[in-house]
Every structure is written in structure tokens, then in C-alpha cells.
Design a protein around this motif. Structure first.
Motif, short mmCIF file in Angstrom:
data_model
loop_
_atom_site.label_atom_id
_atom_site.label_comp_id
_atom_site.label_asym_id
_atom_site.label_seq_id
_atom_site.Cartn_x
_atom_site.Cartn_y
_atom_site.Cartn_z
N THR A 189 -9.60 5.19 -4.67
CA THR A 189 -8.36 5.36 -5.59
C THR A 189 -7.31 6.12 -3.68
OG1 THR A 189 -9.17 7.04 -6.94
CG2 THR A 189 -6.90 6.98 -6.66
N PHE A 190 -8.05 6.79 -3.26
CA PHE A 190 -7.02 6.84 -1.44
C PHE A 190 -7.02 5.63 -0.81
CE2 PHE A 190 -7.11 8.44 2.46
CZ PHE A 190 -5.30 9.80 2.48
N LEU A 191 -7.82 5.35 -0.37
CA LEU A 191 -7.55 3.98 -0.13
C LEU A 191 -6.62 2.75 -0.10
CD1 LEU A 191 -11.04 3.04 1.76
CD2 LEU A 191 -9.51 4.87 2.50
N ASP A 192 -6.60 3.13 -1.95
CA ASP A 192 -5.65 1.41 -2.67
C ASP A 192 -4.77 2.33 -2.44
OD1 ASP A 192 -5.19 -0.01 -4.50
OD2 ASP A 192 -5.42 1.17 -5.80
N GLY A 193 -4.28 3.80 -2.16
CA GLY A 193 -3.06 4.04 -2.19
C GLY A 193 -2.40 3.66 -0.39
N LEU A 194 -3.26 3.84 0.81
CA LEU A 194 -3.33 3.90 1.61
C LEU A 194 -2.56 2.78 2.26
CD1 LEU A 194 -3.69 5.66 4.63
CD2 LEU A 194 -6.17 4.43 4.75
N ARG A 195 -3.32 1.31 1.75
CA ARG A 195 -2.97 0.29 2.38
C ARG A 195 -1.18 -0.07 2.11
NH1 ARG A 195 -4.96 -3.59 -2.67
NH2 ARG A 195 -5.33 -1.75 -3.28
#
Ligand SMILES: Nc1ncnc2c1ncn2[C@@H]1O[C@H](COP(=O)(O)OP(=O)(O)OP(=O)(O)O)[C@@H](O)[C@H]1O
Ligand SMILES: [Mg+2]
Lengths: 249, 328
Positions: A189-195
Motif C-alpha cells: 500500500t505504501f509503495l503504491d502511493g510512493l510512485r
């Protein structure tokens, strides 16, 4: 399609008889997650070292924002905007969590050449460091010595340090490894937002995470990219199934 | 047993000041000289502690800087006492008896040598760094021995201790107090440095070079500066040591001295603020008390060292505070 932030061109690396990378040209575009998958020993970590520094390529070059960075050392590439996380944690184990992240903030803010004020009493470093810890959910552990963290927390800390750099691109080597189902889900979930902040080149064995996150997937086998495309294209590719995915899907 | 490190530190300093004060009252000047010796050795080891304790690089050549400091004092004072010119090509000087000037010269030359030696050695680490710094140390040692203008193997005697404005440095307690104040100032600088961004970077490069590089820090340059600071402090100690004995000789460059400085730090506590001070006090006390009984007092020192390495990895400070690591 948007422009490439990072691109490798015909990268080549041999270790004696082992071909670790063979004519690898991939790119990473703004806003995307580009996953690199492949069996053990395929050359994924070697590729990351060729991109971020640490291993000199035999041939080929790496461009960051259109600039050839292949001749720069690791620290200069980091300052140019590459943030790497390690497959096996590289942290200052005797130091506290906060100190590890402050180190990143120092790197980002350009300078270890300050000799008088305590690092942990320097407001702009602390703000930056605590903001990163907050985002990965480690703020409550900021006083803890790194050596006392669980494996999963060390993985989170690696990501937090990368965040402090505000990089142009994230290069992550198996960030999910050993996180467990719950941890992987949170990090996904975190990486999804990080991009949206900076694109991510993601080396990962966790296929659920890869297919959930990736905009594109490249498959590396024996140092060669044997397929590259959207998750659907990769899923459909017979060659990839034979070489790697087998019946995991 | 767990005692606050601050409390241990304060006690050590108070003790180090108290012993010569007491000696002053009962008129035991030799004890004051011993305490001065401990203070100066501690100062030299605080210098080494920067690169060894925080930076993790075991320099086996720190006697180089101790010796340079010693010879800076020796040469300047020699020309002053013989009224002879020291011709440096570009300009000439007739030496000086002023301690502050001598200290600046000692620190300047030590720092410059540390810069050059660091450039050549800091690409290595671990055992290679130990060996190459040892080799440089031997080079300086043999150079000093074969330099006839300043006494060669026999060294140089200076008849009067150099001057410090407002003090009579020949009075043992005044010279002690001067050295003690310098030690306190340097300890304060060490503590600030260790907590500063620079100290944090040096310390993390010791623990993980890859980590430091990955956040954009340059371990080589950070270590080079640490080595220069380290050399300058040890050089200052060398100048004071020469003034204490009013004598310099090539033994100030010897590998035994480099080794002793390392031993002091290990006994006291590697990377700990007061580690070198505790180590130096124990060292001088052992040397004095056991040295009176037996020529083989180094054996006892060796046994203590062995016990510390095996059972108390944080040194004496680690034992007292119950914390092994330097940076907990
Ligand atoms: N420094 C080195 N010297 C010699 N051979 C090496 C070196 N580094 C990697 N190799 C070899 O290169 C190949 C690729 O290794 P690499 O670590 O890049 O694989 P990987 O895809 O990251 O594997 P994993 O999924 O296990 O992390 C392997 O055969 C490895 O043994
Ligand atoms: Mg790998």
C-alpha cells in the motif's frame, strides 16, 4: 508515454564464467513502478549495483535525467538522486533508529561538514528524519537501537532512510523479503502511493506484490531480459512461465 | 553495577585534578609530574580515539604525530637556546620559547603530515591500515635516528622549559594545570565533534561504509578530515610531552609508543569520551607502582589488556556503566 527518469543502456557484467548482466537496457519513467523479477542468481542485485554504484560495468551506461552517471561513484549517484535500499539491510546497527534516518537527512541536505551543533539537536535534520519515520510507521521506535529492531522493522528503516533523500528514483532490492503477509501488504500500500513522488525500480520475489503494484514488469534470467511488458502481457507469456513463473500463477 | 557515564567522567576528572592538588599540599612534586605525564598521554590518546574509536581505523602509526609535536618543540627551542638560525629556504627564524607558538607549529605540521599520510593510507582498512600506518611510523623513526643536526639517536635536551604567558612553567603544578586545562578543552571539542553531523557520519561509515555512501556521504573525505584532526591533537600532546621531559628523542616516534596509545584506549573504552583518560591514568599508575618492583611490568599490563579484551569489551568505562558500545 512520459519521459524516462532512469535508463540503462546495454549493460554488461561478467564474473569469470558467470554472465551476470547481458545487454540489459531498461528504463524507469515518471510515476511508475517498474518491477524486475527473475530466479535466484539471475543478476538482479548486480544490475542494481551497476545502476547505483558499487560494481563497474564491463560495458554499457546508465543515464539519470538524461545524464550519464556511469562514471560517478556511489555517493555522487546518491546525490544525483538515486535512493537504493538493500536486499540485506545496511544500517548503522549500533546507532538509534533516529540517528540512521538523520544520516540520510544529512546526505540529502548536502553536508556532513558541521562540527559543533549536535546532529540530534539540529531542527531541520530532525524534522526531515521524523517525517520519514512517521511515514513508514517507525516513529515510536526512534530511540531504539537499530540492532534491537526486528527484521521487518529494519526493512522499514531502510525505506525511511531512502525517503529522507527525496530522490529522483527509488531502487529497491527485495524490500518485502521476510516481512510476512501483513507487513508485505502494508508496504505494498505504501509503495503504491510512493510512485507519485518518484518512480520505483522494484526487484521483488513476492509475486502478489509485484502484480499488484507494477506498471511494467521485466523478467531477468541468466542476466538477460527475456520479456518486458505490462503485468497482463507477462502473465500471458509462455516463455516467462517456462523460465520462471512456473505454476505460481 | 551501573553508573551513569557522566558521573564516571566527572569523577575521573576530579580525581585527576585532586591527586596533584593533594601532592602539592604534602609537597610531593614527583607525583605531580606523574599526573602531568598521565594527562599528556591521555591527550595523545584522545587524538587517536577520534580516528580509532569513532572512525574505526586502527592507526598503528600515531607516534608519528607525537614525535612531530615533540620535534617541533625540540627544534624551535634548540634554536632559541643556542641563538642559531633555522634556515627554511624561504625564510629563517631563530626559534622560539613560546609554548603557544610551538603548539601551533606542532599541530600544523602534524595535521599536514596526517593529511598526506591519510591520502596514501585511508583507501585501506582493517589489517592493511594497521600495517601501512606502522610502516610509515618506522619511516619517521629511522629518519629521526639518522638526522644528525638534532641529536640523531641521542635526541635533544632542552635546558629550560618553554614559556607560557603569565605562568612559571617550571613550577610542576603550574605546568600540570596548563596541561589539564588543555585536556579538558580537547575533551569538550571531542564530545561536540562526536555528536555533530560530522561525528555521526564518521561513526556510521565505521559501521557500514555502504550505508554512508548510499546516502551520498563520502567516507574517504570524512575519514581524511578525522585523521587530520586526530593527528593534530596527538601532535599537540607530543609538544607538551617534550616540554615535560625537556627532552626529545626518536623513541617518541617508536612503534611501541603507537602501540601503547592503542592499549590505553582499549583499556579505558574504545570511542568513549573518557576512555583514553582512564587508560592513561591506569597506565601511568601501573608503570610507576609495578615498574618499581619489576622490569617486566608490561606483562601485567598485557594481562589486564587480555582480561579486558576477553571479558569487558567496553573497557573500564564499559564495566562501570554497563554499556559495551560507545554510542548507545
Ligand atoms: N562479486 C561477485 N563476484 C563473483 N560473482 C558474483 C558476484 N556478485 C554476484 N555474482 C554472481 O552473479 C550472479 C548474479 O548474482 P546476483 O546477486 O545479482 O543475483 P540476484 O538475481 O540478485 O539473486 P537473488 O534473487 O538470490 O538475490 C550469481 O551467479 C552470483 O553468484
Ligand atoms: Mg539479489
Amino acid at each position: 508515454m512520459s519521459e524516462a527518469i532512469l535508463a540503462t543502456h546495454h549493460l554488461q557484467k561478467r564474473f569469470g564464467a558467470v554472465i551476470a548482466t547481458e545487454d540489459v537496457s531498461i528504463d524507469l519513467r515518471a510515476g511508475e513502478i517498474h518491477a524486475v523479477i527473475g530466479p535466484n542468481g539471475a543478476g538482479k542485485s548486480t544490475l542494481i549495483k551497476q545502476i547505483c554504484g558499487g560494481i563497474q560495468s564491463d560495458d554499457g551506461w546508465v543515464e539519470l535525467m538524461g545524464r550519464d552517471v556511469s562514471k560517478l561513484n556511489t555517493q555522487k549517484r546518491a546525490r544525483a538522486g538515486l535512493a537504493r535500499t538493500f536486499q540485506i539491510s545496511e544500517l548503522a546497527m549500533e546507532d538509534s533508529v533516529l540517528e540512521n534516518v538523520v544520516l540520510g537527512a544529512m546526505g540529502a541536505k548536502g553536508s556532513p561538514w558541521q562540527f559543533w551543533r549536535a546532529a540530534l539537536k539540529t531542527p531541520h535534520l530532525i524534522e526531515r528524519a521524523e517525517a520519514a519515520l512517521e511515514r513508514v510507521g517507525l516513529l515510536s521506535e526512534s530511540e531504539t537501537r537499530c540492532a534491537q529492531l526486528s527484521h521487518g522493522q529494519r526493512r522499514q528503516l531502510e525505506v525511511a532512510v531512502a525517503l529522507t533523500l527525496s530522490p529522483r528514483a527509488f531502487i529497491m532490492d527485495e524490500p518485502m523479503a521476510g516481512l510476512g503477509a501483513e507487513g508485505s501488504k502494508q508496504l505494498t500500500t505504501f509503495l503504491d502511493g510512493l510512485r507519485a513522488e518518484a518512480p520505483i525500480l522494484l526487484v521483488e520475489h513476492d509475486m502478489d506484490a509485484v502484480f499488484a503494484l507494477a506498471d511494467r514488469i521485466s523478467v531477468l534470467v541468466y542476466g538477460k531480459i527475456i520479456a518486458s511488458g505490462t503485468p497482463d502481457e507477462i502473465r500471458a507469456s509462455g516463455e516467462v512461465r517456462d523460465a520462471y513463473l512456473g505454476d505460481t500463477l | 553495577m551501573r553508573i551513569e557515564e557522566r558521573f564516571v567522567n566527572a569523577t575521573v576528572l576530579v580525581g585527576l585534578l585532586g591527586v596533584p592538588l593533594w601532592a602539592l599540599m604534602i609537597e610531593e612534586p614527583f607525583t605531580i609530574t606523574l599526573a602531568t605525564r598521565a594527562v599528556i598521554l591521555a591527550l595523545a590518546a584522545v587524538g587517536l580515539n577520534v580516528i580509532l574509536g569513532v572512525g574505526g581505523l586502527v592507526s598503528f602509526g600515531h607516534a608519528i604525530f607525537f614525535g612531530i609535536g615533540g620535534y617541533a618543540m625540540g627544534i624551535l627551542a634548540f634554536h632559541a637556546q643556542t641563538y642559531s638560525e633555522l634556515d627554511l629556504g624561504l625564510f629563517s627564524t631563530s626559534g622560539t620559547n613560546s609554548m603557544p607558538v610551538i603548539w601551533l607549529v606542532a599541530m600544523g605540521f602534524s595535521a599536514f603530515s596526517a593529511f598526506l599520510i591519510g591520502l596514501l593510507t585511508l583507501r585501506t582498512s582493517g589489517v592493511y591500515f594497521i600495517m601501512i600506518t606502522l610502516a610509515f611510523g618506522q619511516m619517521f623513526y629511522y629518519f629521526a635516528i639518522s638526522w644528525p643536526s638534532y641529536g640523531g639517536e641521542d635526541g635533544l635536551s632542552i635546558y629550560v622549559r618553554n614559556d607560557f604567558p603569565g605562568l612559571n612553567t617550571l613550577v610542576p603544578f603550574q605546568f600540570f594545570a596548563l596541561c589539564f586545562v588543555i585536556l579538558c578543552v580537547v575533551l569538550f571539542i571531542y564530545a561536540r565533534l562526536q555528536a555533530s553531523p560530522f561525528g555521526l557520519a564518521l561513526n556510521s561509515a565505521r559501521q557500514s561504509r555502504a550505508r554512508a555512501e548510499t546516502v551520498g556521504l563520502d567516507p574517504m573525505r570524512i575519514r581524511l578530515l578525522a585523521f587530520v584532526i586526530s593527528g593534530a591533537i596527538t601532535g599537540l600532546a607530543g609538544a607538551l610531552f617534550a616540554d615535560l621531559n625537556r627532552f626529545v628523542s626518536p623513541t617518541m616516534f617508536s612503534w611501541q609508543l603507537s602501540g601503547e596509545l592503542i592499549v590505553l584506549i582499549i583499556i579505558g573504552g574504545v570511542g568513549r569520551l573518557m576512555g583514553p583518560v582512564i587508560g592513561a591514568c591506569l597506565f601511568v599508575a601501573l608503570e610507576h607502582f609495578l615498574g618499581g618492583f619489576t622490569e617486566f611490568w608490561h606483562v601485567f599490563l598485557g594481562l589486564i589488556l587480555l582480561a579486558i579484551v576477553l571479558f569487558a569489551r567496553g573497557g573500564v568505562i564499559g564495566l562501570l556503566t554497563g554499556k559495551e558500545g560507545a554510542h548507545v
